[in-house]
Design an enzyme around this catalytic site. Sequence first.
Site, PDB file in Angstrom:
ATOM      1  CG  HIS A 156      -1.714  -1.216   1.438  1.00 57.89           C
ATOM      2  ND1 HIS A 156      -2.982  -1.427   0.940  1.00 57.89           N
ATOM      3  CD2 HIS A 156      -1.376  -2.350   2.101  1.00 57.89           C
ATOM      4  CE1 HIS A 156      -3.401  -2.630   1.297  1.00 57.89           C
ATOM      5  NE2 HIS A 156      -2.450  -3.221   1.998  1.00 57.89           N
ATOM      6  CB  SER A 277      12.908  22.938 -15.489  1.00 60.45           C
ATOM      7  OG  SER A 277      12.074  24.067 -15.602  1.00 60.45           O
ATOM      8  CE  LYS A 283      11.720  20.024 -11.197  1.00 65.02           C
ATOM      9  NZ  LYS A 283      10.339  20.085 -11.612  1.00 65.02           N
ATOM     10  CD  GLU A 290       8.594  12.599 -15.425  1.00 66.76           C
ATOM     11  OE1 GLU A 290       7.600  13.297 -15.602  1.00 66.76           O
ATOM     12  OE2 GLU A 290       9.729  13.074 -15.201  1.00 66.76           O
TER      13      GLU A 290
END
Length: 459
Positions: A156, A277, A283, A290
Site C-alpha cells: 500500500h 527545466s 530542476k 516518465e
Amino acid sequence: MDKMWSGRFSATASTLLDQFNASIMFDRKLYREDIEGSLAHAAMLTKQGILTTEEFHQISDGLSQVMIEIESGEFEWKISDEDLHMAIEKRLTAIIGDTGKKLHTARSRNDQVAVDFRRYVLRKNLEIVDALKLLMSEILVVAHKHTETLLPGMTHLQHAQPINFGFHLGAYLSMFKRDIERFESSHKRNNVSPLGCAALAGTPHNINRDMTAELLGFDEVSINCLDTVSDRDFALEILFGISTMMMHISRLSEELVMWSSYEFAFVELSDEYSTGSSIMPQKKNPDVPELLRGKTGRVYGSLMGLLTVMKGLPLAYNKDTQEDKEGVFDAVETAEISLAILKEAIKTMQVKPHNMLKASKVGHLSATDLADYLVQKCNIPFREAHFITGKAVAKSEELKIDLSDIELKYLQDIDSRIGGDVLEFLSITNSMNARTSAGGTASIRTKEQLQYFKTFLEK
Ligand code: ARG
C-alpha cells in the site's frame, strides 16, 4: 491502367483510392522478408519443374538487383503500386521482362503478406529477447552489489518490512524472465509457414510447401490454409508480450521516478539520462522513466487496435487486416528503444544506501519480528502477540523513536515475559535476514535468487 489487377477494370483508380488503399508507405519495411520469400518460392517452383533453371536465374538476379536498389535508396516507391509485393514484382518484371510475370504462379499476396509479416514478427521476438537479456544483466550487476542494502519493503506504499535492494530488483528480474519466456513460447508456436496457401484454399499446382518452409527457416508448414491467410495471432501475441513487458517497465519506471524525488532520494539518475527545466534552473527531471511509463499507453493502444480489427472478420483474408502492421511496427520500435534506454539509465544511476537505511528506520519495520518473537520464544498465541506488539509500537511513537531502537525496560513494562534476547529480533538487519524461507529476502536467499537469474542468462 498500370495496376497488376486491372484486367477486369475499364476505368482507372482514383488517386484518392490509391491513397486510401495503399500500404506501401509502411509495408516497405518488409522488403527483405518479401524478396527472400520470393526467392524461396522461385527455387521451389524450379525444383518442381514449374520454372526452368534459366528462369530461376533470371528471377534471382533480378531480385538481387531490386534488393540493391532498395538498400541504396534508388528504388522508387510509388503509392499507385499499392503495396510492396506489387512494387517489387513490377520492378522485377521491368528488369527481367516476361519471366518476372511467372513468379506469382501458385502464390497470392495473401500468403505472401502472411509470410513476410510473420517472419518480421518472429525475428523481432528473438531480438527483443536479446535486448531483455542485456537489461537483465545490467539489473543483475546493481542487484549483486546490494544484497545487504536495507530499504523499506512496502505494501500500500506504506513501510511494511525491511528488505534488501538486491531482493527488490530481483522482483523485476522475475518479471523480465517471464517476458522472455512469453516471447520465446510465442516464437515457437507461430513458427509455421503460410507459403503455398495461395489466396485461401491452396493451389492445384504441384508445389512443395515443406521446401519453402525449410528455406525460410520455419519449423513446419501450417495446417489449414483458410485459417493461415487470415491468422494474425502471431502479431497479437507480440503486441501482448510487449504490452506486458512495458507494464513491467512502467512499474519499475514509476519507482525510479519516486526514488529520485527529494522525498525518497534512494537513487540519483545520471545527468546523461536526466533533463532540465526551461524555467526552473535547479530542476533535474526523470524524463526517461516518465516517458517509459507514458509510452506503455501507446503500446496498449496498438494491442486493442488489432484485437478490434480482427474481431468481426469473416474468413478468410479481408483488407481490414492491412491495418495490422503499423501498430506492430510502432510497438516493436517502442520496445526496442525503451529496453535500450532503461538499461543505460540503470547502468548509470547512483544508488544511495544511506538514504534507504534512513527510511528503513522509520515506520517500525521490525514490528512483525517482535510478534514472531512473542510466539516463538514466549509461546504466546499470535493474536495476543499482535496486540502486545501494538502496545510496543504505541510506546515507540510516544517516545518518538523507531521500534528497533526501543529500550528493553519499556518492552518489559508492557509484558514481563519479554527477555533480553528480544533486542536482536528488533534489529532491522536481523529482521531482513530472518526471512530465510524459500523466495524470501534474507541476504543468503537473495544471493541464491540472483544466482538463479545469472544461470538463466548464461544458458
Ligand atoms: N497490402 C496487403 C496487406 O497488407 C497485402 C495483401 C493484399 N491482398 C489482397 N487480396 N488485397 O494486407
